[in-house]
Design a protein around this motif. Structure first.
Motif, PDB file in Angstrom:
ATOM      1  N   MET A 216       0.826  -1.207   0.000  1.00 24.16           N
ATOM      2  CA  MET A 216       0.000   0.000   0.000  1.00 24.16           C
ATOM      3  C   MET A 216       0.863   1.260   0.000  1.00 24.16           C
ATOM      4  SD  MET A 216      -3.289  -0.361  -0.153  1.00 24.16           S
ATOM      5  CE  MET A 216      -4.487  -1.680  -0.086  1.00 24.16           C
ATOM      6  N   LYS A 217       1.955   1.236   0.767  1.00 24.83           N
ATOM      7  CA  LYS A 217       2.856   2.395   0.788  1.00 24.83           C
ATOM      8  C   LYS A 217       3.493   2.599  -0.582  1.00 24.83           C
ATOM      9  CE  LYS A 217       5.598   3.627   4.012  1.00 24.83           C
ATOM     10  NZ  LYS A 217       6.686   3.676   5.016  1.00 24.83           N
ATOM     11  N   ASP A 218       3.899   1.498  -1.214  1.00 28.42           N
ATOM     12  CA  ASP A 218       4.479   1.607  -2.556  1.00 28.42           C
ATOM     13  C   ASP A 218       3.456   2.161  -3.547  1.00 28.42           C
ATOM     14  OD1 ASP A 218       6.811   0.592  -1.550  1.00 28.42           O
ATOM     15  OD2 ASP A 218       6.471  -1.451  -2.274  1.00 28.42           O
ATOM     16  N   LYS A 219       2.214   1.690  -3.427  1.00 25.83           N
ATOM     17  CA  LYS A 219       1.156   2.187  -4.318  1.00 25.83           C
ATOM     18  C   LYS A 219       0.906   3.674  -4.079  1.00 25.83           C
ATOM     19  CE  LYS A 219      -3.708   1.589  -5.552  1.00 25.83           C
ATOM     20  NZ  LYS A 219      -4.973   0.856  -5.294  1.00 25.83           N
ATOM     21  N   ARG A 220       0.852   4.066  -2.806  1.00 23.99           N
ATOM     22  CA  ARG A 220       0.637   5.485  -2.476  1.00 23.99           C
ATOM     23  C   ARG A 220       1.749   6.361  -3.040  1.00 23.99           C
ATOM     24  NH1 ARG A 220       1.803   6.957   3.515  1.00 23.99           N
ATOM     25  NH2 ARG A 220       3.864   6.576   2.587  1.00 23.99           N
ATOM     26  N   ASP A 221       2.982   5.917  -2.877  1.00 20.29           N
ATOM     27  CA  ASP A 221       4.121   6.702  -3.368  1.00 20.29           C
ATOM     28  C   ASP A 221       4.103   6.811  -4.892  1.00 20.29           C
ATOM     29  OD1 ASP A 221       4.887   6.913  -0.753  1.00 20.29           O
ATOM     30  OD2 ASP A 221       6.419   5.341  -0.864  1.00 20.29           O
ATOM     31  N   GLU A 222       3.749   5.709  -5.569  1.00 17.73           N
ATOM     32  CA  GLU A 222       3.693   5.748  -7.031  1.00 17.73           C
ATOM     33  C   GLU A 222       2.546   6.636  -7.512  1.00 17.73           C
ATOM     34  OE1 GLU A 222       4.679   4.921 -11.008  1.00 17.73           O
ATOM     35  OE2 GLU A 222       5.771   4.804  -9.115  1.00 17.73           O
ATOM     36  N   LEU A 223       1.402   6.561  -6.829  1.00 19.84           N
ATOM     37  CA  LEU A 223       0.285   7.442  -7.183  1.00 19.84           C
ATOM     38  C   LEU A 223       0.651   8.910  -6.975  1.00 19.84           C
ATOM     39  CD1 LEU A 223      -2.790   5.508  -5.712  1.00 19.84           C
ATOM     40  CD2 LEU A 223      -2.334   5.964  -8.125  1.00 19.84           C
ATOM     41  N   MET A 224       1.379   9.199  -5.910  1.00 16.94           N
ATOM     42  CA  MET A 224       1.817  10.568  -5.670  1.00 16.94           C
ATOM     43  C   MET A 224       2.739  11.041  -6.794  1.00 16.94           C
ATOM     44  SD  MET A 224       0.526  12.126  -3.105  1.00 16.94           S
ATOM     45  CE  MET A 224       1.731  13.443  -3.054  1.00 16.94           C
ATOM     46  N   ARG A 225       3.638  10.169  -7.230  1.00 18.80           N
ATOM     47  CA  ARG A 225       4.547  10.536  -8.316  1.00 18.80           C
ATOM     48  C   ARG A 225       3.754  10.831  -9.597  1.00 18.80           C
ATOM     49  NH1 ARG A 225       6.619   8.756 -12.724  1.00 18.80           N
ATOM     50  NH2 ARG A 225       5.445   6.805 -12.605  1.00 18.80           N
ATOM     51  N   ILE A 226       2.800   9.959  -9.917  1.00 21.27           N
ATOM     52  CA  ILE A 226       1.980  10.159 -11.119  1.00 21.27           C
ATOM     53  C   ILE A 226       1.165  11.443 -10.990  1.00 21.27           C
ATOM     54  CG2 ILE A 226       0.053   9.215 -12.450  1.00 21.27           C
ATOM     55  CD1 ILE A 226       1.071   6.416 -11.721  1.00 21.27           C
ATOM     56  N   PHE A 227       0.596  11.682  -9.801  1.00 21.21           N
ATOM     57  CA  PHE A 227      -0.242  12.866  -9.594  1.00 21.21           C
ATOM     58  C   PHE A 227       0.568  14.142  -9.761  1.00 21.21           C
ATOM     59  CE2 PHE A 227      -1.972  16.147  -6.800  1.00 21.21           C
ATOM     60  CZ  PHE A 227      -3.267  16.230  -7.290  1.00 21.21           C
TER      61      PHE A 227
END
Length: 229
Positions: free
Chosen positions: A30-41
């Motif tokens: 979940m942390k990895d997903k959150r960090d990747e979503l933040m990068r994309i955003f």
């Protein structure tokens, strides 16, 4: 931090250890997903900002030209000029997947296009400012459609970031500590029970040893009495 209401048994502790392992792994994912979503955003936000800075001055020019055209033309002439467009547009809405999020992708197709001109009127009774407005709007339309799709994508990604953040916090500050505290409690209870069992066994052993000694003494006394006779 609160422990779970469970029976303190080895089977329950083994089950909780498995759940803790899954929770820790899920927390990392979940942390990895959150960090990747933040990068994309953030990358998408930069693209939106650049496109907005390109589109907004052009849109102001369109509004300005159209306002001048309305000022110099009568409402009837303006309505008649724009009544029958030469081109019609069909919006094509599709979806694309971004980190398990279905985000919209907009495109358009021109139908019934008469090549050579985008103006649906003659130039005799219309203003040149109206020509400028329509020409700039035809150039601007694809960019506006692209901007709409990007902003909707950013909204959906932001919502998913918030959901993922709540899940990460729930695992990090509630689920995982509760599992750890409960496992610690069960282990303490099992150790306490084991110590209690050992103490009882030692007492039983002492009692049996004492009883054996008394029996041996009685036998020895009987043998001495028999020898004395």
């Amino acid at each position: 931090m609160a422990r779970l209401n469970v029976n303190p048994t080895r089977m329950v502790m083994s089950k909780l250890k498995g759940q803790l392992k899954v929770a820790i792994k899920g927390h990392k994912l979940m942390k990895d997903k959150r960090d990747e979503l933040m990068r994309i955003f953030l990358e998408l936000a930069r693209e939106i900002k650049a496109l907005r800075e390109e589109v907004e001055p052009m849109l102001e020019e369109v509004y300005g030209s159209f306002s001048v055209a309305r000022a110099v033309m009568t409402p009837e002439m303006l309505e008649e000029a724009l009544m029958y467009p030469k081109q019609s547009v069909k919006l094509v809405a599709e979806e694309k997947n971004v980190m398990s999020i279905d985000v919209p992708s907009f495109d358009f197709e021109q139908e019934n296009t008469q090549t050579g001109s985008v103006y649906p009127y003659g130039f005799a009774t219309t203003s040149g400012e109206l020509d400028k407005s329509i020409e700039k709007l035809s150039i601007l339309f694809p960019k506006l459609l692209q901007l709409a799709g990007m902003e909707k994508e950013a909204m959906l990604i932001a919502d998913e970031i918030e959901k993922t953040r709540r899940r990460v916090n729930a695992l990090e500050y509630v689920k995982i500590p509760n599992y750890k505290e409960t496992i610690k409690y069960i282990k303490m209870k099992l150790d306490e029970n084991e110590r209690g069992n050992q103490t009882r066994l030692m007492k039983v052993k002492d009692m049996m040893l004492k009883e054996n000694i008394e029996q041996q003494r009685e036998k020895d006394a009987e043998m001495l009495a028999q020898m004395a006779e």
